[in-house]
Enzyme design. Sequence first.
Site, PDB file in Angstrom:
ATOM      1  N   ARG A 121     -27.748 -28.988  10.289  1.00 36.88           N
ATOM      2  CA  ARG A 121     -27.214 -29.733   9.152  1.00 36.88           C
ATOM      3  C   ARG A 121     -25.898 -30.414   9.521  1.00 36.88           C
ATOM      4  O   ARG A 121     -25.277 -30.116  10.532  1.00 36.88           O
ATOM      5  CB  ARG A 121     -26.983 -28.775   7.977  1.00 36.88           C
ATOM      6  CG  ARG A 121     -28.247 -28.220   7.370  1.00 36.88           C
ATOM      7  CD  ARG A 121     -27.951 -27.094   6.373  1.00 36.88           C
ATOM      8  NE  ARG A 121     -27.531 -25.872   7.029  1.00 36.88           N
ATOM      9  CZ  ARG A 121     -27.230 -24.738   6.401  1.00 36.88           C
ATOM     10  NH1 ARG A 121     -27.277 -24.703   5.075  1.00 36.88           N
ATOM     11  NH2 ARG A 121     -26.874 -23.667   7.066  1.00 36.88           N
ATOM     12  N   LYS A 125     -21.268 -24.500   8.321  1.00 39.35           N
ATOM     13  CA  LYS A 125     -21.146 -23.068   8.591  1.00 39.35           C
ATOM     14  C   LYS A 125     -19.742 -22.733   9.078  1.00 39.35           C
ATOM     15  O   LYS A 125     -18.974 -23.585   9.508  1.00 39.35           O
ATOM     16  CB  LYS A 125     -22.172 -22.627   9.636  1.00 39.35           C
ATOM     17  CG  LYS A 125     -23.602 -22.698   9.153  1.00 39.35           C
ATOM     18  CD  LYS A 125     -23.862 -21.816   7.933  1.00 39.35           C
ATOM     19  CE  LYS A 125     -23.884 -20.338   8.279  1.00 39.35           C
ATOM     20  NZ  LYS A 125     -24.126 -19.494   7.087  1.00 39.35           N
ATOM     21  N   HIS A 136     -18.369 -16.771   4.222  1.00 42.58           N
ATOM     22  CA  HIS A 136     -18.941 -15.419   4.124  1.00 42.58           C
ATOM     23  C   HIS A 136     -18.065 -14.416   4.895  1.00 42.58           C
ATOM     24  O   HIS A 136     -18.540 -13.658   5.728  1.00 42.58           O
ATOM     25  CB  HIS A 136     -20.377 -15.398   4.651  1.00 42.58           C
ATOM     26  CG  HIS A 136     -21.303 -16.310   3.905  1.00 42.58           C
ATOM     27  ND1 HIS A 136     -21.686 -16.069   2.604  1.00 42.58           N
ATOM     28  CD2 HIS A 136     -21.898 -17.478   4.261  1.00 42.58           C
ATOM     29  CE1 HIS A 136     -22.496 -17.045   2.196  1.00 42.58           C
ATOM     30  NE2 HIS A 136     -22.637 -17.904   3.172  1.00 42.58           N
TER      31      HIS A 136
END
Length: 360
Positions: A15, A75, A96
């Site tokens: 992506r 990410k 995260h």
Amino acid sequence: MIIGCPKEIKNNENRVALTPGGALELVRRGHTVLVQTQAGANSGYGDADYVQAGAEIQPDIQSVYAKAETIVKVKEPIEEEYDLVREGQLLFTYFHFASSRSLTEAMVRSGAVCLAYETVKAPDGSLPLLVPMSEVAGRMSVQEGAKYLERHAGGRGILLGGVPGVPPARVLILGAGVVGTEAAKMAAGLHANVTLMDINLDRLRYLANILPANVTLIFSSEYNIRRELDRVDLIIGAVLIPGAKAPHLITRQMLSEMRDGSVVIDVAVDQGGCIETCHPTTHEDPTYVIDGVIHYCVANMPGAVPFTSTLALTNATFPYLLQIAQKGWERATDEDPGLKAGLNIVHGEIVYEEVAEAFA
């Protein structure tokens, strides 16, 4: 503002965080957009598309980090990027943090401002930047589960939807949020026998009115989960506690109750996973086997379908990026409490409670 979009270097992450259309809107408003060469190639966007939009192509990732005030990514930075992050630089991406002490400590040391997609909130309390990728991952989880149930992939040799005269596969989905709901829709659409569990009765009541009859809704408890283990073919873990580690709903001991050739897919693996035996894998090497059970634990599942995922993600993230570019991150987060909820680390301090608690 100078906004940089580096090429993703996490394993098989295809992506890109900014489309040429997004670059055009930023440039039109007087901002400078730096895009690393080939950053959008795997999502269908060439360097020429970005140049036409007014962006400046940079030869390498070092150039993007060195020049940009704001870095927009898909990410979290991986180890090779840690030293490129500068003090005071804003990083806007999925982090995260609760699942990675090393990443958390690296970003604390950097002195950067880390604004995490996954904890940005809408006025109704939902997580608008997590939703599109949760939709993709939920639907993909069923595709991948069906594939690994095939015998040549190591599975029991079961067709997910069965055929007349032969029962369909039994699918257990843990968590009835966006991931779980999308997984249930896909599995039910393929005529599997689906059980969806959650601890939110209001959510279960709502889903009872919209999901088809081959989805059974059950209150989630260890007792109810154990009742399913010896007869289930596919388990999809879809538990989310925003910003925090997911709880282990299936332990190593419980796994032994499952049949050989069964499959578990833990979509929550980027938040620590809700199945104790799961650890992050990659698209290059997606599975491993424990106690005869196939584990698929790819932490960036939507990266496998970048044409869909990039558009779904940037449709959601771009309005927030535009706010940041127009106002600066401090004013933008002051004026938008939902965007402020995305702040996880600011100038060396952890400011998101669940991340702090994850590492005591």
